[in-house]
Design a protein around this motif. Sequence first.
Motif, PDB file in Angstrom:
ATOM      1  N   VAL A 164       8.071  11.993  -3.250  1.00 60.24           N
ATOM      2  CA  VAL A 164       7.850  10.648  -2.735  1.00 60.24           C
ATOM      3  C   VAL A 164       9.110   9.795  -2.889  1.00 60.24           C
ATOM      4  CG1 VAL A 164       6.362   8.623  -2.837  1.00 60.24           C
ATOM      5  CG2 VAL A 164       5.429  10.859  -3.381  1.00 60.24           C
ATOM      6  N   ASN A 220       2.328   7.463   2.201  1.00 60.79           N
ATOM      7  CA  ASN A 220       2.540   8.676   1.399  1.00 60.79           C
ATOM      8  C   ASN A 220       2.512   8.422  -0.100  1.00 60.79           C
ATOM      9  OD1 ASN A 220       2.649  10.266   3.641  1.00 60.79           O
ATOM     10  ND2 ASN A 220       4.855  10.626   3.591  1.00 60.79           N
ATOM     11  N   ASP A 229      -0.137  10.765  -2.037  1.00 62.26           N
ATOM     12  CA  ASP A 229       0.326  11.617  -3.135  1.00 62.26           C
ATOM     13  C   ASP A 229      -0.477  11.350  -4.405  1.00 62.26           C
ATOM     14  OD1 ASP A 229       2.784  13.181  -4.531  1.00 62.26           O
ATOM     15  OD2 ASP A 229       2.300  11.395  -5.698  1.00 62.26           O
ATOM     16  N   VAL A 233       6.428  15.426   1.872  1.00 63.61           N
ATOM     17  CA  VAL A 233       5.534  14.942   0.810  1.00 63.61           C
ATOM     18  C   VAL A 233       4.131  15.502   0.999  1.00 63.61           C
ATOM     19  CG1 VAL A 233       4.430  12.902  -0.188  1.00 63.61           C
ATOM     20  CG2 VAL A 233       6.853  12.822   0.434  1.00 63.61           C
ATOM     21  N   ASN A 240       2.268  18.532  -1.316  1.00 67.04           N
ATOM     22  CA  ASN A 240       0.986  18.209  -1.941  1.00 67.04           C
ATOM     23  C   ASN A 240      -0.120  19.146  -1.461  1.00 67.04           C
ATOM     24  OD1 ASN A 240       0.669  15.685  -3.786  1.00 67.04           O
ATOM     25  ND2 ASN A 240       2.215  15.079  -2.309  1.00 67.04           N
TER      26      ASN A 240
END
Length: 484
Positions: free
Chosen positions: A68, A341, A345, A376, A380
């Motif tokens: 991130v 994001n 996240d 990102v 994840n």
Amino acid sequence: MLKRTRSLLYLCIVTALSPALPSQANSLDLPDIGTAASGTLTIAQERQYGDAYMRMLRNSQPIISDPVINEYIESLGHRLVANANDVKTPFTFFMIRDRNINAFAFFGGYVALHSGLFLHAKSESELASVMAHEIAHITQRHLARSMEDQARRSPATLAALAGSLLLAIAAPEAGIAAMTATTAGNAQSQINYTRSNEQEADRFGIATLAKAGFEAQAMPRFFGRLADEYRYASTPPPMLLTHPLPEARITDSRARAASYPEKHLSPSLSYHLTRSRIVARYAGINGEAALDWFNRAEKGASQQLKPAFDYGRALVYLDKRDFDKAQPMLEALLKQDPNNNFYLDAATDLYLGKKEYQKAQSLLETALKVNPKNPVLTINYANSLIEDSKNQQAVKVLQRYTHDNPDDLNGWHLLSQANSHLGKSQEDLAARGEILALKADWNKAIQYYTQASKLADLGSLEQARYDARIDQLMSQRDRFMALQ
């Protein structure tokens, strides 16, 4: 003598930390001398050294591999690069976990930021001013020009100086010894040359800052505040040691910034979300201290920044595994901005922590439809699959990811983990070999690939792939060693 030589070496390494000259206002004040070093050290050579330095730094510095944060600083950096002059190399921006205020740039378009910058820069424009300064060091080729200047005044060749710099990163004492003969006798001229580079980088940086739509006045404001804060400090931050801020430099940058229209920008939520993430996870303070920081900072802040403080508090609760406090905050933030994001996240971490794997995957699958291949989201998603024991599916995702992002350690770590869970020892070894190569540990990387080749079926395509990679790594190792 040793301290002086060490500081000169560091000056060479970080000589790219200053803002730049305007391309429109007062554009005739300085000649364009950014390519003065082209006759001695080529752009291709600079990129080769830059890659080597970056591999050494991965092995020796606490680089933050946070997807991130990396996405934010890369986005901000490339916005500036798109508005800079004389760009001849790709740029890579990364962060080092260090509370000291500093930033530096080196060959090949690499710009490093210390996490401590976010604790002192009060706005995105102030952070951007430091980055624009560093970008100018690279576009004006200050490190190559400094080395060229040293080479003229000493028996050393430019290649020898660059090699000594690389050796200093690999083995500091050996590098210092190699540099002694070429730098110790030239202290004052090197310092003067560096100061002129700083002023030039300030001027080019302000131009880039203004052209990119930031506040040109942010640079003298940030540097002026630093100079005032540490004027009488016995141990000023590294940034002021390697990039001194005499009054003349600050005055010049103020005059330069004043030639641009004054802007009053709204606070950047992305900047403050990044800042909150650093305070919560990378500032070296405990959860209670971080919560106190958010509470105090929020009192004097704009109402539009409230999500950044809620986000920071939610991260603290997540890391303490206090999911009951984190969940309502994160779900409220996601409702406000479902494609953010930062929130996606953190929400993924929340659902994985609660072992609600399908909920995490559904969230990310929806987000990936809007923003496919986003690093990102992809990282994840792969992690959520591994946590849910869907390792074969994770491997497919990560094979594509590592192909597109070969320098991201996160992808290789997860690929190693997924293959290990599947019992695919040779693929686990290959992924670990890539991690070692990214850290310049060539011999061990080759060793891991050799072991992988022995585990593969004789004459198989898999074995051929490992053997071909061994040849590539050996060639890379030889080129790397030749630089020293």
